[in-house]
Design an enzyme around this catalytic site. Sequence first.
Site, mmCIF file in Angstrom:
data_model
loop_
_atom_site.group_PDB
_atom_site.id
_atom_site.type_symbol
_atom_site.label_atom_id
_atom_site.label_comp_id
_atom_site.label_asym_id
_atom_site.label_seq_id
_atom_site.Cartn_x
_atom_site.Cartn_y
_atom_site.Cartn_z
ATOM 1 N N CYS A 111 38.373 -3.941 -64.311
ATOM 2 C CA CYS A 111 37.000 -3.582 -64.673
ATOM 3 C C CYS A 111 36.167 -3.799 -63.414
ATOM 4 C CB CYS A 111 36.478 -4.478 -65.789
ATOM 5 S SG CYS A 111 37.341 -4.260 -67.349
ATOM 6 N N SER A 112 35.153 -2.981 -63.224
ATOM 7 C CA SER A 112 34.374 -3.053 -61.993
ATOM 8 C C SER A 112 33.513 -4.298 -61.874
ATOM 9 C CB SER A 112 33.494 -1.809 -61.851
ATOM 10 O OG SER A 112 34.315 -0.674 -61.719
ATOM 11 N N THR A 113 33.117 -4.865 -63.011
ATOM 12 C CA THR A 113 32.250 -6.052 -62.968
ATOM 13 C C THR A 113 32.688 -7.057 -64.019
ATOM 14 O OG1 THR A 113 30.671 -5.230 -64.616
ATOM 15 C CG2 THR A 113 30.252 -4.624 -62.311
#
Length: 186
Positions: A8-10
């Site tokens: 997940c990007s964040t």
Amino acid sequence: MKVFYIRCSTEEQNEARQMKQAEEAHADKIFIDKQSGKNADRKQLKEMLNYVREGDIVYCSDISRIARNTKDLLNIVEELNNKSVGFVSLKEAIDTTTPQGKFMLTVFGAIAELERESILQRQREGIAIAKEQGKYKGKPKTKIDELKMREVCQRWRSGKITAVSAMAEMGLKPNTFYRRVRELGL
């Protein structure tokens, strides 16, 4: 062994969808990164690459989870191939254990990179237009108590506390702390 890689990007993004896919694939081992895929410098990706052995297969929900640019994607898959480890992307139905899968991987990798570059270009264009219209002024300045900042800096400059302690006391990151020191002439 079936190894599943999730990204997940964040920290705020939820990996539940990818976890469900890992369960459905009957993954034996799962590695989860919560950071951008703009490059391959990710802790869990590195651990996964060190972990896999000949005969293992690495799964991911889609190729953009493993890499956001073609070069990184091909380097990662090459490293897996060198270890005789297969790679499967569920969304694109890519399986690098076949010649067709290897070809499709390259095509989809290029598409993922184009998508990322297009997003960044649109973002830059949007920001430029917003700046021209006076609607975008960048990230707002972190509010600080100037009196407290002066007091903390005085203790720091006199050697009573370290810069790290001063930053912690003010709740500021290093770049913000030193910028404010300069702005206030401290």
